[in-house]
Design an enzyme around this catalytic site. Structure first.
Site, short mmCIF file in Angstrom:
data_model
loop_
_atom_site.label_atom_id
_atom_site.label_comp_id
_atom_site.label_asym_id
_atom_site.label_seq_id
_atom_site.Cartn_x
_atom_site.Cartn_y
_atom_site.Cartn_z
N ASP A 1 30.63 57.96 24.00
CA ASP A 1 31.22 56.99 24.20
C ASP A 1 31.36 56.52 25.64
OD1 ASP A 1 33.21 54.80 23.44
OD2 ASP A 1 34.37 55.80 24.89
N GLU B 1 26.05 55.23 24.10
CA GLU B 1 26.73 53.91 24.33
C GLU B 1 26.61 53.53 25.86
OE1 GLU B 1 30.70 51.22 23.27
OE2 GLU B 1 30.48 53.04 24.77
#
Length: 775
Positions: free
Chosen positions: A424, A479
């Site tokens: 993330d 990401e």
């Protein structure tokens, strides 16, 4: 978690418009995910993508992606030690992308820093893999008949271990400090029983320089719990060391790595139709069968690492080695993963190493006592705080931080058998500015400059090497909204080492169309451009909507399409009204064209496969702590009298098509038609010929479509079929025989530059896939 809140790279890419090019003129194309500018009609050496323009009299621009290849150099520099790097002339990544040559100094510098740190680790720790075994020495461990506890806290003046085992009085359990700021204590067993019993609550008590004492959860704790009867109670660490008979024993091997990851993104807590926090075991028993039935091969689990605030979606981690206790025990999570493996499903974890919760009492941030960055997990001052996320930022250049984070990856892989990770917030890690208010235009200087956080890049290189050393077939996804080149190239080439990046420009384009454009104004060239405009040497996972597109303040795509009609007009007992008919049709088309053209993998968030209505809203003060929007309405899908089943049936069928033909990962991709007036897109992907008719009303009978391979074709997927809520306008029993086009060896004489063609029917607002069958 999205990184860039304002003017960011995912929404500022220029689109390709018909009026932008005249014959003989020039037009720059922007590679959305690699952000590489190059003129059309030019073949990029090593990139593997040639773009061309084709004009027909009275027809708009047709964009084609031709000759796509996934190239991988075998001549990457792989020096024996970092000392030799000063004389190195070229990294492998520059052979893949010659435009990186202008940034050779930066790339060599970061690779030297990576080799320097790796060599230091190997010299001191023996190997990178040994370095990542920190959980065998820190936190609670066993040494013969003793329980040993160690904690890195160089800012502490004194330290004690407290808990249920000593009635929270640490006066007789003082820890000793070594030269590196590591505190430790050995606790002999008492009559063969551990001095710190399994399941007992514990905390690390440390004295600040001013003489005051503070209690913290051990940084390496494996389990943390909170009193559910006390509002806003703090978490307590729990010593988790169950007897052998109570430890979950994995029974099933990891599934083989799929050719293309077809990912089901899921949040365990909100996976029940009931307004509750769901357990790992209930998810395993009730949701896993649904995922398997829809033919997914990979699950991506969110919010696994312990987080004190449920509404953060798991992105403000407090305890990095602890599985969230909201859904059960560590053994319960192991049961879930093992059951997934038994079904042939791989399991990825949404790992958060980009930042940490600011919670001091029950989070890692509590170890920050205003010391220097050298003696802390985090940077000091403004550099250590993310002002948008209200979170702490790691000092990735620190030896002990690298040990902590790398060990964290190994822990989840070995203790829980995760098959990889989705990292993330990678953009926040890559740059000192964290991507805040950045417009990434594609200029390479935006990626390789003083704004780049080389310490973080080196950490990610080490992390990817470690994960792939531990599990050769691991899947690691980044990401990243910036599109940094080299992110998904192997570390030995000078890349950062991820397997995939998320194609984050794609959902933004769909949202723009669904919110701001009428159907008749949808641009076929723009859709194709957004879906195919990426660095083909750096694989992507495409998706139409993930959890981000379903959060409060936004809507799922089905809800954007149908809105209040989903409450009143989804019954199969009455004809579908125009809004519902349009919504279901476009929902199927958007998801399928994204899967087919949007990347080398595909992702869908839990529930969106059947058109989940409304949005996600975690319990909070603003909604009176309601769980009503924090659950999945499986009852809507299971009701045979509702139309949700049609979208789910199509989702299942399109993924089954991938299982049979493996078109998502295929390097064969050719867009032969993107017609603006007829609203048609025709392309070949792998062994399939696929036709999309986005026109709201026009159905084309006897439509000629081009193809490469001659033979007999038959329909293998039809969004207009009755089982998918369509109108059954296509006869599936018809065989389509090809005819030759033009003169052999002269593509310019062919139909849409294809040597063969066949005739089909293309109903309005529908898509069909055709495969070649034996004659």
């Amino acid at each position: 978690m999205l990184t860039v809140p304002a003017c960011h790279g995912r929404s500022t890419y220029p689109s390709l418009h018909p009026a932008s090019q005249i014959e003989g003129g020039s037009l720059a194309s922007l590679d959305v995910l690699g952000l590489q500018r190059f003129p059309l009609k030019r073949s990029m050496s090593g990139i593997g993508l040639t773009r061309s323009l084709d004009f027909k009299a009275g027809s708009p621009l047709v964009v084609k992606a031709t000759g796509i290849k996934t190239q991988k150099t075998d001549r990457a520099d792989n020096p024996a030690g970092w000392e030799d790097m000063s004389g190195m002339k070229k990294l492998g990544v520059m052979e893949v992308d010659p435009m990186l040559t202008a940034h050779q100094d930066h790339l060599q510098y970061r690779f030297r820093e990576y080799m320097k740190r790796k060599t230091e680790i190997e010299k001191v720790e023996g190997s990178l893999e040994n370095f990542a075994k920190g959980f065998e020495n820190f936190g609670f461990t066993r040494d013969g008949s003793c329980t040993v506890y160690r904690e890195w806290a160089p800012a502490a003046a004194a330290a004690q271990l407290i808990g249920d085992f000593n009635n929270w009085d640490g006066s007789n359990h003082n820890l000793q400090r070594d030269e590196f700021g590591v505190w430790s204590i050995r606790l002999p067993d008492e009559d063969g029983v551990s001095a710190v019993p399994h399941g007992s609550k514990v905390k690390f008590r440390m004295q600040k320089v001013d003489g005051t004492w503070v209690d913290r959860i051990p940084a390496w704790i494996k389990y943390a719990v909170v009193d559910p009867n006390v509002f806003a109670a703090y978490y307590d660490g729990v010593h988790w060391d169950p007897p052998a008979a109570e430890k979950y024993q994995f029974k099933h091997a990891r599934p083989e790595k799929p050719v293309a990851p077809i990912i089901y993104e899921a949040h365990v807590g909100m996976s029940s139709k009931e307004p509750v926090v769901t357990s790992y075991r209930k998810f395993a028993d009730e949701v896993l069968p649904r995922i398997k039935a829809n033919n997914y091969n990979t699950i991506q689990l969110m919010a696994i690492m312990e987080h004190a605030y449920y509404g953060c979606f798991g992105y403000h981690v407090t305890n990095f080695f602890a599985a969230s206790s909201r859904s059960g025990t560590p053994e319960d999570l192991k049961y879930l993963i093992d059951k997934a493996h038994s079904m042939g499903l791989r399991v990825l974890m949404d790992v958060v190493h980009s930042h940490a919760s600011t919670n001091a009492v029950d989070g890692l941030a509590g170890y920050n006592l205003d010391q220097t960055s050298q003696d802390s997990y985090f940077h000091s001052g403004a550099r250590g705080y993310h002002k948008l996320w209200d979170s702490r930022l790691f000092n990735y250049g620190s030896w002990e931080v690298q040990r902590f984070l790398l060990s964290n990856l190994r822990w989840w892989m070995e203790e829980y058998m995760f098959d990889g990770f989705r990292f993330d917030g990678v953009t926040s890690m890559l740059y000192h500015h964290h991507g805040l208010n950045m417009c990434f235009t594609g200029n390479y200087h935006e990626y390789f400059s003083e704004a780049t956080d080389v310490d973080a890049v080196v950490y990610l290189m080490l992390a990817n090497e470690l994960v792939h050393n531990l599990l050769r077939d691991a899947t690691v996804i980044a990401e990243d909204v910036s599109g940094m080149p080299t992110l998904c190239r192997p570390v030995e080439e000078g890349g950062i080492g991820f397997d995939y990046r998320l194609a984050m420009a794609v959902p933004d384009k769909w949202i723009e169309y669904l919110k701001d454009r009428k159907d008749e104004n949808w641009s076929m060239g723009d859709i194709v451009h957004t879906l195919t405009n990426r660095r083909y040497t750096e694989p992507c996972v495409g998706y139409a909507e993930s959890h981000d597109q379903s959060m409060v303040g936004d809507k799922t795509f089905s809800f954007l399409l149908m809105d209040k009609e989903m409450y009143f007009n989804m019954s199969t007992q009455q004809p579908a009204n125009l809004i519902v008919d349009r919504g279901i049709a476009l929902h199927k088309m958007i998801h399928f064209i994204t899967m087919a053209l949007g990347g080398e993998g595909y992702l869908n968030f839990m529930g969106n496969e059947f058109g989940h209505p409304e949005w996600i809203d975690f319990p909070r003060d603003g909604n009176n702590w309601s769980f009503d929007k924090c659950r999945r309405r499986w009852d809507l899908l299971d009701n045979e009298q509702l139309r949700y089943k049609f979208m789910n049936n199509f989702n299942r069928a399109m993924i089954a098509l991938e299982e049979e033909f493996q078109f998502v990962s295929s390097s064969k991709q050719y867009i032969s038609c993107a017609d603006e007036s007829q609203k048609l897109i025709v392309f070949e992907k792998g062994d399939l010929v696929v036709v999309f008719n986005f026109h709201p009303t026009n159905t084309y009978s006897g439509l000629k479509v081009g193809c490469d391979v001659p033979g007999k074709y038959r329909i293998c997927l039809d969004s207009d079929a009755a089982e998918f809520g369509g109108h059954s306008r296509v006869d599936h029993k018809v065989d389509h025989f090809t005819s030759p086009e033009g003169e052999p060896g002269k593509p310019e004489t062919n139909y849409n530059n294809r040597p063969h063609s066949f005739m089909i029917m293309a109903p309005s607002r529908s898509c069909q896939a055709y495969c070649r069958v034996p004659e």
